[in-house]
Design a protein around this motif. Structure first.
Motif, short mmCIF file in Angstrom:
data_model
loop_
_atom_site.label_atom_id
_atom_site.label_comp_id
_atom_site.label_asym_id
_atom_site.label_seq_id
_atom_site.Cartn_x
_atom_site.Cartn_y
_atom_site.Cartn_z
N PRO A 145 36.29 -30.38 28.41
CA PRO A 145 37.71 -29.73 27.70
C PRO A 145 37.27 -28.25 27.15
O PRO A 145 38.55 -27.63 26.88
CB PRO A 145 37.53 -30.76 26.38
N VAL A 146 36.15 -27.95 27.44
CA VAL A 146 35.94 -26.52 27.00
C VAL A 146 35.31 -25.53 28.04
O VAL A 146 35.06 -24.43 28.11
CB VAL A 146 34.88 -26.33 25.63
N SER A 147 35.13 -26.10 29.46
CA SER A 147 34.64 -25.47 30.37
C SER A 147 35.47 -24.23 30.82
O SER A 147 34.72 -23.28 31.33
CB SER A 147 34.26 -26.47 31.67
N ALA A 166 32.96 -23.38 21.11
CA ALA A 166 32.34 -23.78 19.63
C ALA A 166 33.21 -24.33 18.83
O ALA A 166 33.22 -25.49 18.21
CB ALA A 166 31.20 -23.08 19.01
N GLN A 167 34.26 -23.71 18.72
CA GLN A 167 35.67 -23.94 17.70
C GLN A 167 35.99 -25.27 17.89
O GLN A 167 36.60 -25.93 17.36
CB GLN A 167 36.58 -22.75 17.64
N VAL A 168 36.33 -25.42 19.53
CA VAL A 168 37.03 -26.67 20.05
C VAL A 168 36.16 -27.76 20.01
O VAL A 168 36.61 -28.86 19.65
CB VAL A 168 37.67 -26.21 21.44
N VAL A 169 34.87 -27.51 20.03
CA VAL A 169 34.01 -28.75 19.98
C VAL A 169 33.79 -29.05 18.49
O VAL A 169 33.94 -30.36 18.18
CB VAL A 169 32.52 -28.30 20.36
N LEU A 192 24.76 -28.52 29.36
CA LEU A 192 24.06 -29.24 28.51
C LEU A 192 24.04 -28.82 27.07
O LEU A 192 23.92 -29.73 26.00
CB LEU A 192 22.61 -29.33 29.19
N ALA A 193 24.29 -27.59 26.65
CA ALA A 193 24.42 -27.18 25.40
C ALA A 193 25.54 -27.90 24.83
O ALA A 193 25.48 -28.16 23.49
CB ALA A 193 24.34 -25.63 25.30
N VAL A 194 26.54 -27.72 25.21
CA VAL A 194 27.84 -28.51 24.65
C VAL A 194 27.58 -30.02 24.47
O VAL A 194 28.05 -30.51 23.43
CB VAL A 194 29.28 -28.27 25.62
N VAL A 195 26.99 -30.61 25.66
CA VAL A 195 26.59 -31.93 25.41
C VAL A 195 25.55 -32.39 24.03
O VAL A 195 25.87 -33.15 23.42
CB VAL A 195 25.92 -32.63 26.70
N ALA A 219 10.83 -27.52 23.36
CA ALA A 219 10.64 -26.08 23.18
C ALA A 219 10.36 -25.36 24.47
O ALA A 219 10.99 -24.18 24.45
CB ALA A 219 9.37 -26.18 22.27
N GLU A 220 10.15 -25.79 25.42
CA GLU A 220 9.74 -25.09 26.73
C GLU A 220 11.30 -24.78 27.48
O GLU A 220 11.43 -23.91 27.92
CB GLU A 220 9.25 -25.98 27.53
N ASN A 221 12.16 -25.93 27.27
CA ASN A 221 13.43 -25.68 28.02
C ASN A 221 14.41 -24.95 27.22
O ASN A 221 15.67 -24.72 27.73
CB ASN A 221 14.10 -26.84 28.35
N GLY A 222 14.09 -24.65 26.05
CA GLY A 222 15.06 -23.82 24.89
C GLY A 222 16.14 -24.29 24.26
O GLY A 222 16.68 -23.67 23.68
#
Ligand code: SF4
Ligand code: MG
Length: 333
Positions: free
Chosen positions: A179-181, A189-192, A213-216, A328-331
């Protein structure tokens, strides 16, 4: 109590034919191949994977926009077919990826949002018009927007209209297909946040399809990772991000660029291309890209196994692989 949605062994195969007069089948595209998952009431399950892995096809199969080759979908304990399909069409709504393509450009917003109510025979023209204004308020748009047309809105606003339309018939489950891509990062972020707020208010469940993955990480309670038509790992969000066990999940997580450029060299992007879902690799479908592949992987398809509470992994060697890549490693945080 049964789960709100139970999907079992869902399969969609497409025959691939060659020749015009005497067409013969030359292969099978295994778009979705034996996918099972459940969604509890009030829960968000995210399905994540690279494009072409079968996420959107899975969403369309659940909605019965396409017919499955096999498997069952149960909604609120009832198998979805025949008469139950009409109930499903009201109680399950969808928000699509592209807010530009999913709204009819010739319809005023008021008619777009009211349409599902009309289709399901809910209310009078007058009560529907009042409900449209209420729905616009719920998604953060002023009531006067009802008389406008889609082209007068930004992408983020159009997606809010799509969400208002999905909410119109008071669904219990909303399927969100990326839905946000299509939106700018600042708008995502607003829609999420809007989706999360609506979930709290109305006890909604979401099937949330995404490749980001950040949205997930923001949206999900649980995550299912798909690769070439199959779920390869499913777990609560924290376990997926903190202790991923499948090599493919680990590769996906490590492909996220680290925010600190000095540490970017530590993570390797995922190697190789996704093989074709037509005649996919034998055994474990990930073996052509997996750094840990052994002979057994080419011969034997791994089953999803329970390796921790709620954590299922389809890898022969998940328990014995080298230590996972940490958060931590993958940020991600
Ligand atoms: Fe890699 Fe083998 Fe596990 Fe598949 S089964 S993910 S190829 S180690
Ligand atoms: Mg898609």
């Amino acid at each position: 109590m049964s789960a709100l949605l139970e999907v079992e062994n869902l399969t969609k195969h497409y025959p691939v034919k060659k020749g015009i007069v005497l067409a013969r089948q030359v292969g099978t595209v295994r778009a979705v191949d034996g996918v099972s998952f459940r969604i509890e009431r009030g829960e968000t399950l995210a399905i994540v994977g690279e494009s072409g892995c079968g996420k959107s096809t899975t969403a369309r199969l659940v909605l019965r926009l396409i017919e499955p080759t096999g498997g069952t979908v149960r909604f609120d304990g009832l198998e979805v077919s025949g008469a139950a399909l009409r109930t499903l069409r009201r109680r399950v709504q969808v928000v699509f990826q592209d807010p530009y393509a999913s709204l009819n450009p010739r319809l005023r917003v008021a008619d777009t949002i009211a349409e599902p109510m009309e289709v399901h025979g809910i209310g009078t023209a007058e009560s529907r018009a009042a409900r449209v204004k209420e729905l616009l308020g719920l998604v953060g748009l002023a009531p006067f927007h009802a008389q406008r047309y889609p082209h007068e809105f930004s992408g983020g606003q159009r997606q809010r209209i799509g969400i208002a339309r999905a909410l119109a018939v008071q669904p219990e489950l909303i399927i969100c297909d990326e839905p946000v891509s299509a939106l700018d990062v600042s708008i995502q972020a607003q829609v999420v946040n809007l989706l999360k707020d609506l979930q709290r208010r109305f006890g909604l469940s979401y099937l949330f399809i995404a490749h980001d993955l950040a949205v997930v990480h923001h949206m999900a309670d649980r995550v299912a990772v798909m690769y070439l038509g199959q779920i390869v790992e499913t777990a609560p969000k924290r376990a997926i991000f903190d202790a991923p066990m499948h090599p493919y999940t680990r590769a996906l997580l490590s492909a996220i660029p680290h925010p600190d450029p000095r540490r970017r060299g530590m993570v390797k992007p995922i190697g190789g291309d996704v093989p074709s879902p037509m005649n996919p690799p034998s055994g474990c479908r990930f073996h052509t890209r997996c750094p840990f592949a052994q002979d057994r992987c080419k011969a034997e398809m791994p089953e999803l196994r329970d390796l921790a509470p709620g954590h299922r992994v389809a890898c022969h060697f998940a328990e014995t692989l080298p230590a996972h890549i940490s958060v931590a490693e993958n940020g991600m945080s």
